[in-house]
Design a protein around this motif. Structure first.
Motif, PDB file in Angstrom:
ATOM      1  N   VAL A   2       0.855  -1.318  -0.007  1.00 10.59           N
ATOM      2  CA  VAL A   2       0.033   0.074   0.134  1.00 10.59           C
ATOM      3  C   VAL A   2       0.944   1.351   0.015  1.00 10.59           C
ATOM      4  O   VAL A   2       2.000   1.287   0.649  1.00 10.59           O
ATOM      5  CB  VAL A   2      -0.851  -0.105   1.108  1.00 10.59           C
ATOM      6  N   ALA A  23      -3.671  10.391  -1.485  1.00 11.95           N
ATOM      7  CA  ALA A  23      -4.223   9.424  -1.896  1.00 11.95           C
ATOM      8  C   ALA A  23      -3.625   7.852  -1.760  1.00 11.95           C
ATOM      9  O   ALA A  23      -2.090   7.706  -1.638  1.00 11.95           O
ATOM     10  CB  ALA A  23      -4.171   9.510  -3.454  1.00 11.95           C
ATOM     11  N   SER A  25      -3.196   3.879  -2.486  1.00 12.12           N
ATOM     12  CA  SER A  25      -3.115   2.914  -3.756  1.00 12.12           C
ATOM     13  C   SER A  25      -2.414   1.745  -3.345  1.00 12.12           C
ATOM     14  O   SER A  25      -1.817   1.511  -2.445  1.00 12.12           O
ATOM     15  CB  SER A  25      -2.516   3.616  -4.931  1.00 12.12           C
ATOM     16  N   GLY A  26      -2.605   0.604  -4.332  1.00  9.43           N
ATOM     17  CA  GLY A  26      -2.143  -0.453  -4.082  1.00  9.43           C
ATOM     18  C   GLY A  26      -3.169  -1.480  -3.621  1.00  9.43           C
ATOM     19  O   GLY A  26      -4.309  -1.579  -4.201  1.00  9.43           O
ATOM     20  N   LYS A  75     -12.304   7.489  -3.950  1.00  7.21           N
ATOM     21  CA  LYS A  75     -10.873   7.611  -4.630  1.00  7.21           C
ATOM     22  C   LYS A  75      -9.786   7.086  -3.534  1.00  7.21           C
ATOM     23  O   LYS A  75      -8.710   7.400  -3.656  1.00  7.21           O
ATOM     24  CB  LYS A  75     -10.706   9.117  -4.634  1.00  7.21           C
ATOM     25  N   ASN A  76     -10.228   6.668  -2.414  1.00  4.98           N
ATOM     26  CA  ASN A  76      -9.204   6.327  -1.401  1.00  4.98           C
ATOM     27  C   ASN A  76      -8.177   7.346  -0.756  1.00  4.98           C
ATOM     28  O   ASN A  76      -7.176   7.325  -0.732  1.00  4.98           O
ATOM     29  CB  ASN A  76      -8.247   4.953  -1.697  1.00  4.98           C
ATOM     30  N   THR A  77      -8.985   8.455  -0.894  1.00  2.00           N
ATOM     31  CA  THR A  77      -8.149   9.848  -0.470  1.00  2.00           C
ATOM     32  C   THR A  77      -8.854  10.578   0.854  1.00  2.00           C
ATOM     33  O   THR A  77     -10.013  10.541   1.154  1.00  2.00           O
ATOM     34  CB  THR A  77      -8.239  10.759  -1.576  1.00  2.00           C
TER      35      THR A  77
END
Length: 120
Positions: A2, A23, A25-26, A75-77
């Protein structure tokens, strides 16, 4: 794996505003708490604000009424809106997240940090 990537830091005058973004990601299945910390030179890293997966928030006393944390799960933000900035807000700001990976493993992840400098 991640990764957390922060953006939005910079130089601002006292009384000004900045908006930080982070943000993730992964291999993310879900994200629980997301938070912002900050560390000034020679000082420990302190919690600034946290937001749960349900949207509950908590703030350090020093930023209450000036900073707002929010998140966009699509948006995983996570964001940190900083208003009425003061010189004492100067620090490196770090994003932190409690992530459940696609392997159903829980990990705590940190971003690389973004510098915020409040000065005239």
């Amino acid at each position: 794996q991640v990764q957390l990537v922060e953006s939005g830091g910079g130089l601002v005058q006292p009384g000004g505003s900045l908006r930080l973004s982070c943000a993730a990601s992964g291999n993310i299945f879900s994200i629980n708490d997301m938070a912002w910390y900050r560390q000034a030179p020679g000082k420990q890293r302190d919690l600034v604000a946290v937001i749960t997966s349900g949207g509950s928030t908590n703030y350090a006393d020093s930023v209450k009424g000036r900073f707002t944390i929010s998140r966009d799960d699509a948006k995983n933000t996570v964001y940190l809106q900083m208003n009425s900035l003061k010189p004492e807000d100067t620090a490196v700001y770090y994003c932190n997240a409690d992530v459940r990976t696609t392997a159903r493993v829980y990990i705590n992840s940190w971003g690389q940090g973004t510098q915020v400098t409040v000065s005239s």
